[in-house]
Enzyme design. Sequence first.
Site, PDB file in Angstrom:
ATOM      1  N   TYR A 221       4.573  15.907   3.290  1.00 40.59           N
ATOM      2  CA  TYR A 221       3.930  14.620   3.028  1.00 40.59           C
ATOM      3  C   TYR A 221       4.825  13.779   2.120  1.00 40.59           C
ATOM      4  O   TYR A 221       5.192  14.194   1.023  1.00 40.59           O
ATOM      5  CB  TYR A 221       2.583  14.883   2.363  1.00 40.59           C
ATOM      6  CG  TYR A 221       1.594  13.750   2.362  1.00 40.59           C
ATOM      7  CD1 TYR A 221       1.209  13.126   3.548  1.00 40.59           C
ATOM      8  CD2 TYR A 221       0.999  13.328   1.173  1.00 40.59           C
ATOM      9  CE1 TYR A 221       0.272  12.110   3.545  1.00 40.59           C
ATOM     10  CE2 TYR A 221       0.057  12.313   1.157  1.00 40.59           C
ATOM     11  CZ  TYR A 221      -0.298  11.704   2.349  1.00 40.59           C
ATOM     12  OH  TYR A 221      -1.231  10.699   2.340  1.00 40.59           O
TER      13      TYR A 221
ATOM     14  N   HIS B 180       7.972   7.034   8.963  1.00 36.77           N
ATOM     15  CA  HIS B 180       8.716   7.166   7.711  1.00 36.77           C
ATOM     16  C   HIS B 180      10.171   7.458   8.044  1.00 36.77           C
ATOM     17  O   HIS B 180      10.496   7.963   9.121  1.00 36.77           O
ATOM     18  CB  HIS B 180       8.111   8.249   6.815  1.00 36.77           C
ATOM     19  CG  HIS B 180       6.959   7.753   6.001  1.00 36.77           C
ATOM     20  ND1 HIS B 180       7.090   7.296   4.714  1.00 36.77           N
ATOM     21  CD2 HIS B 180       5.650   7.605   6.319  1.00 36.77           C
ATOM     22  CE1 HIS B 180       5.909   6.902   4.260  1.00 36.77           C
ATOM     23  NE2 HIS B 180       5.019   7.079   5.216  1.00 36.77           N
TER      24      HIS B 180
ATOM     25  N   HIS C 264       3.678   3.944  -3.542  1.00 41.69           N
ATOM     26  CA  HIS C 264       4.232   5.267  -3.872  1.00 41.69           C
ATOM     27  C   HIS C 264       5.646   5.162  -4.445  1.00 41.69           C
ATOM     28  O   HIS C 264       6.044   5.956  -5.296  1.00 41.69           O
ATOM     29  CB  HIS C 264       4.261   6.152  -2.632  1.00 41.69           C
ATOM     30  CG  HIS C 264       2.920   6.542  -2.108  1.00 41.69           C
ATOM     31  ND1 HIS C 264       2.043   7.324  -2.814  1.00 41.69           N
ATOM     32  CD2 HIS C 264       2.302   6.261  -0.922  1.00 41.69           C
ATOM     33  CE1 HIS C 264       0.941   7.520  -2.099  1.00 41.69           C
ATOM     34  NE2 HIS C 264       1.077   6.886  -0.951  1.00 41.69           N
TER      35      HIS C 264
ATOM     36  N   SER D  87       3.502  10.887   8.596  1.00 45.74           N
ATOM     37  CA  SER D  87       3.491  10.865   7.129  1.00 45.74           C
ATOM     38  C   SER D  87       4.658  11.620   6.512  1.00 45.74           C
ATOM     39  O   SER D  87       5.082  11.316   5.395  1.00 45.74           O
ATOM     40  CB  SER D  87       2.189  11.471   6.606  1.00 45.74           C
ATOM     41  OG  SER D  87       1.078  11.007   7.312  1.00 45.74           O
TER      42      SER D  87
ATOM     43  N   HIS E 220       3.069   4.580  12.716  1.00 44.54           N
ATOM     44  CA  HIS E 220       3.390   4.479  11.285  1.00 44.54           C
ATOM     45  C   HIS E 220       4.506   5.477  11.039  1.00 44.54           C
ATOM     46  O   HIS E 220       4.280   6.688  11.028  1.00 44.54           O
ATOM     47  CB  HIS E 220       2.157   4.814  10.438  1.00 44.54           C
ATOM     48  CG  HIS E 220       2.419   4.845   8.964  1.00 44.54           C
ATOM     49  ND1 HIS E 220       2.210   3.747   8.157  1.00 44.54           N
ATOM     50  CD2 HIS E 220       2.866   5.836   8.142  1.00 44.54           C
ATOM     51  CE1 HIS E 220       2.511   4.062   6.899  1.00 44.54           C
ATOM     52  NE2 HIS E 220       2.917   5.325   6.872  1.00 44.54           N
TER      53      HIS E 220
ATOM     54  N   ARG F 202       0.854  -1.194   0.000  1.00 46.57           N
ATOM     55  CA  ARG F 202       0.000   0.000   0.000  1.00 46.57           C
ATOM     56  C   ARG F 202       0.883   1.235   0.000  1.00 46.57           C
ATOM     57  O   ARG F 202       1.019   1.900  -1.011  1.00 46.57           O
ATOM     58  CB  ARG F 202      -0.983  -0.030   1.188  1.00 46.57           C
ATOM     59  CG  ARG F 202      -2.195   0.913   1.022  1.00 46.57           C
ATOM     60  CD  ARG F 202      -1.870   2.344   1.344  1.00 46.57           C
ATOM     61  NE  ARG F 202      -1.326   2.505   2.685  1.00 46.57           N
ATOM     62  CZ  ARG F 202      -0.703   3.600   3.096  1.00 46.57           C
ATOM     63  NH1 ARG F 202      -0.538   4.637   2.285  1.00 46.57           N
ATOM     64  NH2 ARG F 202      -0.217   3.676   4.323  1.00 46.57           N
ATOM     65  N   ASP F 203       1.550   1.549   1.094  1.00 45.52           N
ATOM     66  CA  ASP F 203       2.480   2.685   1.092  1.00 45.52           C
ATOM     67  C   ASP F 203       3.597   2.450   0.078  1.00 45.52           C
ATOM     68  O   ASP F 203       4.063   3.382  -0.590  1.00 45.52           O
ATOM     69  CB  ASP F 203       3.062   2.889   2.493  1.00 45.52           C
ATOM     70  CG  ASP F 203       3.475   4.327   2.767  1.00 45.52           C
ATOM     71  OD1 ASP F 203       4.057   4.953   1.872  1.00 45.52           O
ATOM     72  OD2 ASP F 203       3.204   4.824   3.872  1.00 45.52           O
TER      73      ASP F 203
END
Length: 351
Positions: free
Chosen positions: A300, A197, A16, A166, A195, A12-13
């Site tokens: 983002y 990054h 990108h 995010s 979550h 899913r992520d």
Amino acid sequence: MTPLYLQDVTLRDGMHAIAHRYTVDQVRTIAAALDAAGIAAIEVAHGDGLAGSSVNYGHGAASDAEWIAAAAEVLTTARLTTLLVPGIGTIADLKAARALGVTSVRIATHCTEADISAQHIGWARENGMDVSGFLMMAHMNDPVDLAAQAKLMESYGAHCVYVTDSGGRLLMSDVAERIDAYRQVLEPETQIGIHAHHNLSLGVANSVVAVEHGRILGDGPLGTPVGRTVRVDASLAGQGAGAGNAPLEVFVAVAELHGWEHGCDVFALMDAAEDVVRPLQDRPVRVDRETLSLGYAGVYSSFLRHAERAAERYGVDVRSILVELGRRQMVGGQEDMIVDVALDLAGKEET
């Protein structure tokens, strides 16, 4: 300690990182490898969630239904999950995903807009799904107010609420403050998620901090051996927006060294990351000058490839675009503003 709940977001992520171009066969292969390695949950959707395939966000190589069905074919123990952003996906999209075998969903909103998740969280809960609230761009809200948003999601029926970094902007102390604030307001049975990054190379470190603080009930000190379940997002080889997510194989190795129960085969995850996922990357998922700029500016993470295209087209430094987007506090859904910023910067350079 209560076992960790590890959710993989490669499918899913990770969309990108390759412009949403996974083939159905690649989804099937990756999902099977994750399932065999013992991961608890596997999230499948367009990078921007159900119904994200569009001109604004980027068209997928397949539909959500095709990707989800492919994953469902091969899962034997892992929970099949997806993500929905209200305003992009609808309850009708969620119904369709559920019919294909999805049993868990994250409802994602900006960190100040939990109220728009009420209908979607409520529907999922009423229809027997595991459902989490997903408060994106968590660095843009202070810990107390973010926790108040989490409490709203809990009141709508969320089993878990995430601190969602995010932009990869949160420092370890920032994560600790937000997780601690969640603990003060959420019921003991409500789980807490992280979550992360990796834009500042803190994806694994921030996830560790979230576990250390999130597993405690009430006001107990760090190390208190009582537990609330903490959900941790990660992806194979860090496959995700920007510099990627916390690399799953690395986090599991660290969890092993901490003595935390995780249920995964770390060598199998290493193999899947190295042999299956990393060869798919047309742009290396790593910390470099562009992805570091995302974390530095608090932008983002999925803006990266949009900004790189705009920079090339209009002859400006991608870092300047990202820093200006951060200054303007642009958030997910405002991808169309990236070109505007690039044009503004190009115009200034000409004068």
